[in-house]
Motif scaffolding. Structure first.
Motif, PDB file in Angstrom:
ATOM      1  N   VAL A 298       0.806  -1.221   0.000  1.00 57.33           N
ATOM      2  CA  VAL A 298       0.000   0.000   0.000  1.00 57.33           C
ATOM      3  C   VAL A 298       0.839   1.272   0.000  1.00 57.33           C
ATOM      4  CG1 VAL A 298      -1.898  -1.193   1.163  1.00 57.33           C
ATOM      5  CG2 VAL A 298      -0.249   0.105   2.528  1.00 57.33           C
ATOM      6  N   ALA A 299       2.008   1.244   0.657  1.00 56.99           N
ATOM      7  CA  ALA A 299       2.804   2.470   0.794  1.00 56.99           C
ATOM      8  C   ALA A 299       3.828   2.648  -0.312  1.00 56.99           C
ATOM      9  CB  ALA A 299       3.501   2.491   2.156  1.00 56.99           C
ATOM     10  N   HIS A 300       4.235   1.562  -0.950  1.00 53.22           N
ATOM     11  CA  HIS A 300       5.294   1.657  -1.953  1.00 53.22           C
ATOM     12  C   HIS A 300       4.823   1.248  -3.353  1.00 53.22           C
ATOM     13  CE1 HIS A 300       7.991   2.461   1.342  1.00 53.22           C
ATOM     14  NE2 HIS A 300       7.660   1.324   1.922  1.00 53.22           N
ATOM     15  N   ALA A 301       3.959   0.258  -3.432  1.00 49.67           N
ATOM     16  CA  ALA A 301       3.491  -0.208  -4.741  1.00 49.67           C
ATOM     17  C   ALA A 301       2.113   0.342  -5.104  1.00 49.67           C
ATOM     18  CB  ALA A 301       3.453  -1.738  -4.770  1.00 49.67           C
ATOM     19  N   ARG A 302       1.487   1.109  -4.184  1.00 47.35           N
ATOM     20  CA  ARG A 302       0.168   1.699  -4.403  1.00 47.35           C
ATOM     21  C   ARG A 302      -0.856   0.643  -4.794  1.00 47.35           C
ATOM     22  NH1 ARG A 302      -0.579   7.125  -7.520  1.00 47.35           N
ATOM     23  NH2 ARG A 302      -2.577   6.732  -6.537  1.00 47.35           N
ATOM     24  N   ARG A 303      -0.861  -0.451  -4.062  1.00 45.11           N
ATOM     25  CA  ARG A 303      -1.837  -1.526  -4.267  1.00 45.11           C
ATOM     26  C   ARG A 303      -2.963  -1.393  -3.262  1.00 45.11           C
ATOM     27  NH1 ARG A 303       0.757  -5.934  -6.711  1.00 45.11           N
ATOM     28  NH2 ARG A 303      -1.317  -6.881  -6.803  1.00 45.11           N
ATOM     29  N   SER A 304      -4.085  -2.039  -3.539  1.00 47.18           N
ATOM     30  CA  SER A 304      -5.203  -2.063  -2.601  1.00 47.18           C
ATOM     31  C   SER A 304      -4.844  -2.883  -1.366  1.00 47.18           C
ATOM     32  CB  SER A 304      -6.440  -2.652  -3.267  1.00 47.18           C
ATOM     33  OG  SER A 304      -6.867  -1.867  -4.360  1.00 47.18           O
ATOM     34  N   LEU A 305      -5.477  -2.558  -0.251  1.00 51.68           N
ATOM     35  CA  LEU A 305      -5.279  -3.329   0.977  1.00 51.68           C
ATOM     36  C   LEU A 305      -6.257  -4.498   0.997  1.00 51.68           C
ATOM     37  CD1 LEU A 305      -3.996  -3.708   3.800  1.00 51.68           C
ATOM     38  CD2 LEU A 305      -5.841  -2.258   4.700  1.00 51.68           C
ATOM     39  N   LEU A 306      -5.713  -5.708   1.158  1.00 54.17           N
ATOM     40  CA  LEU A 306      -6.532  -6.916   1.240  1.00 54.17           C
ATOM     41  C   LEU A 306      -6.525  -7.455   2.665  1.00 54.17           C
ATOM     42  CD1 LEU A 306      -5.282  -8.682  -2.025  1.00 54.17           C
ATOM     43  CD2 LEU A 306      -7.214  -7.089  -1.739  1.00 54.17           C
ATOM     44  N   SER A 359     -19.569 -11.706  -0.502  1.00 52.69           N
ATOM     45  CA  SER A 359     -19.881 -10.356  -0.029  1.00 52.69           C
ATOM     46  C   SER A 359     -18.675  -9.661   0.599  1.00 52.69           C
ATOM     47  CB  SER A 359     -21.021 -10.408   0.998  1.00 52.69           C
ATOM     48  OG  SER A 359     -20.632 -11.185   2.120  1.00 52.69           O
ATOM     49  N   MET A 360     -17.576 -10.417   0.825  1.00 48.83           N
ATOM     50  CA  MET A 360     -16.393  -9.834   1.476  1.00 48.83           C
ATOM     51  C   MET A 360     -15.153  -9.921   0.584  1.00 48.83           C
ATOM     52  SD  MET A 360     -16.707 -11.170   5.416  1.00 48.83           S
ATOM     53  CE  MET A 360     -18.016 -10.624   6.508  1.00 48.83           C
ATOM     54  N   GLN A 361     -15.337 -10.046  -0.703  1.00 49.27           N
ATOM     55  CA  GLN A 361     -14.192 -10.200  -1.589  1.00 49.27           C
ATOM     56  C   GLN A 361     -13.720  -8.884  -2.210  1.00 49.27           C
ATOM     57  OE1 GLN A 361     -14.637 -13.410  -4.398  1.00 49.27           O
ATOM     58  NE2 GLN A 361     -14.749 -14.965  -2.794  1.00 49.27           N
ATOM     59  N   ARG A 362     -14.379  -7.776  -1.850  1.00 53.13           N
ATOM     60  CA  ARG A 362     -13.870  -6.465  -2.255  1.00 53.13           C
ATOM     61  C   ARG A 362     -12.616  -6.138  -1.455  1.00 53.13           C
ATOM     62  NH1 ARG A 362     -18.743  -5.588  -0.395  1.00 53.13           N
ATOM     63  NH2 ARG A 362     -18.018  -4.038   1.108  1.00 53.13           N
ATOM     64  N   PRO A 363     -11.702  -5.331  -1.983  1.00 54.30           N
ATOM     65  CA  PRO A 363     -10.553  -4.896  -1.181  1.00 54.30           C
ATOM     66  C   PRO A 363     -11.031  -4.191   0.080  1.00 54.30           C
ATOM     67  CG  PRO A 363     -10.242  -4.302  -3.490  1.00 54.30           C
ATOM     68  CD  PRO A 363     -11.659  -4.778  -3.358  1.00 54.30           C
ATOM     69  N   VAL A 364     -10.280  -4.319   1.147  1.00 56.46           N
ATOM     70  CA  VAL A 364     -10.627  -3.625   2.394  1.00 56.46           C
ATOM     71  C   VAL A 364     -10.536  -2.119   2.175  1.00 56.46           C
ATOM     72  CG1 VAL A 364      -9.957  -3.261   4.794  1.00 56.46           C
ATOM     73  CG2 VAL A 364      -9.873  -5.567   3.797  1.00 56.46           C
ATOM     74  N   ILE A 365      -9.486  -1.683   1.490  1.00 61.57           N
ATOM     75  CA  ILE A 365      -9.371  -0.289   1.039  1.00 61.57           C
ATOM     76  C   ILE A 365      -8.836  -0.313  -0.383  1.00 61.57           C
ATOM     77  CG2 ILE A 365      -8.316   1.960   1.410  1.00 61.57           C
ATOM     78  CD1 ILE A 365      -7.982   1.304   4.336  1.00 61.57           C
ATOM     79  N   HIS A 366      -9.589   0.273  -1.311  1.00 63.80           N
ATOM     80  CA  HIS A 366      -9.160   0.302  -2.709  1.00 63.80           C
ATOM     81  C   HIS A 366      -7.985   1.255  -2.886  1.00 63.80           C
ATOM     82  CE1 HIS A 366      -9.293   0.810  -7.082  1.00 63.80           C
ATOM     83  NE2 HIS A 366      -9.973  -0.340  -7.108  1.00 63.80           N
ATOM     84  N   ALA A 367      -7.106   0.951  -3.826  1.00 63.10           N
ATOM     85  CA  ALA A 367      -5.927   1.777  -4.069  1.00 63.10           C
ATOM     86  C   ALA A 367      -6.292   3.232  -4.374  1.00 63.10           C
ATOM     87  CB  ALA A 367      -5.113   1.180  -5.225  1.00 63.10           C
ATOM     88  N   ASP A 368      -7.418   3.451  -5.031  1.00 63.20           N
ATOM     89  CA  ASP A 368      -7.836   4.822  -5.350  1.00 63.20           C
ATOM     90  C   ASP A 368      -8.207   5.622  -4.115  1.00 63.20           C
ATOM     91  OD1 ASP A 368      -7.443   4.308  -8.005  1.00 63.20           O
ATOM     92  OD2 ASP A 368      -9.548   3.950  -8.462  1.00 63.20           O
TER      93      ASP A 368
END
Length: 373
Positions: A298-306, A359-368
């Protein structure tokens, strides 16, 4: 003290030619303990602002001084320390301050609209948008919006730092092209010029230019000081808004050629309104503890949090709230808008996406919706 010669750098050219600007004026530039508001100084500031507007710029004013303006009428000889007296002084001073700005701009047949904001108005997206619409409409009608913190109801009066942080937030709110911070100091020095030798810093292009700078706190009439102004200038510059820190006594030059004070260069790419809100304006409602792999993502590759990278949850937050992301070293590494409630998220810790129900397969926090801190 040493003041270096000023050149019309890229930052100063951008400030001088800015179409939409925010001008923040400190308490010490408007008030005194003995006489409350100084109408002559306020008139000179209004003159400089009007000249900028006639040159083609839209201007929003962020005016400190409400508490200072209320001291003399209430018979107070020093800035109060208790909240109730601060609020009482502000209730008197806000009327005097709004009337003084209105009277001064009336010399130019210019209407003034007062906009009182609190920290909560920036933390709540709906309030944030309403404030934006109000200021935009005042501008389109040719009026001057004068913004102040709503000190009469604020529970943490120093939250905005004598309106310096408020001014930086307003600059992003209205999409300003430049921010002017005008007070009783000529610009940024690497120390306190009142206490001995100090070198003037004409331009701040990056954090490296601030190495060795010692910034102090506020004076008797305000709650800010250089530390507050420096923090606000860096906040605005980080959001893509160049800043000029200058003396209110030099307002005509600051708002004219921009060849006085200290210029802060803006980052090349302006943060989007949503990412700025997440990073600087919204209140954190809780925290998510993440492992080293998630920190890298999340901090270096700007990926979503899973969910797989989460090791713990703090607080009672809900989906849509802003939360802090805390790494293994207990430092905050990012902020973001969470998709799940805290109770729901606590059942997902460390689980891979394929192990979770649909119902819980969305990212916890999306990269956007993630911003590195």
């Amino acid at each position: 003290m040493t003041r270096l010669p000023l050149e019309l750098s890229d930052a100063r050219q951008a400030i001088a030619g800015a179409r939409r600007v925010v001008v923040k004026i400190g308490s010490s530039a408007l008030t005194s303990l003995q006489g409350g508001l100084d109408n002559d100084r306020l008139d000179r500031l209004a003159d400089a602002i009007e000249a900028r507007m006639r040159a083609g710029s839209d201007v929003v004013v962020v005016s400190s001084g409400a508490i200072g303006a209320g001291l003399a009428p209430l018979g107070l000889t020093r800035r109060p320390r208790d909240l109730a007296t601060k609020q009482a002084a502000a209730s008197v001073g806000q009327l005097a301050l709004a009337h003084a700005w209105g009277t001064s701009f009336a010399r130019y047949d210019r209407t003034v609209g007062q906009v009182l904001l609190s920290a909560d108005d920036f933390a709540r997206r709906e309030h944030h948008r309403n404030a934006q619409r109000t200021l935009d409409r005042l501008r389109s009608l040719g009026a001057v919006g004068v913004v102040n913190e709503n000190d009469t109801v604020a529970t943490e009066e120093i939250r905005f730092g004598d309106n310096d942080r408020l001014a930086a937030l307003v600059a992003h709110l209205v999409g300003a092209d430049a921010l002017f911070l005008l007070s009783d100091v000529a610009g940024l020095y690497d120390g306190d010029p009142r206490k001995g030798e100090a070198n003037f810093i004409a331009e701040v292009r990056s954090s490296a230019d601030l190495d060795g700078v010692i910034a102090g706190s506020g004076g008797v009439l305000g709650t800010g000081g250089m530390a507050s102004k420096l923090s606000a200038a860096r906040l605005a510059a980080d959001a893509g808004v160049p800043v000029l820190l200058a003396a209110a006594a030099e307002a005509a030059s600051a708002l004219g050629t921009g060849t006085v004070g200290t210029a802060f260069a803006a980052r090349p790419v302006r943060l989007s309104a949503r990412r700025f809100w997440v990073r600087h304006a919204a209140d954190s409602r809780g925290a998510i503890l993440i492992d080293a792999g998630a920190v890298r993502a999340v901090a270096h590759a700007r990926r979503s949090l899973l969910a797989a990278g989460i090791v713990g949850v703090r607080g009672r937050f809900h989906g849509g709230d802003v939360v802090d992301l805390i790494g293994p070293d207990r430092a905050i590494v990012a902020r973001g808008v969470v998709e799940y409630d805290a109770a729901e998220l606590s059942t997902m810790l460390g689980r891979s996406t394929r192990e979770l129900p649909d119902s819980m397969q969305r990212p916890v926090i999306h990269a956007d919706d993630l911003v590195k801190v």
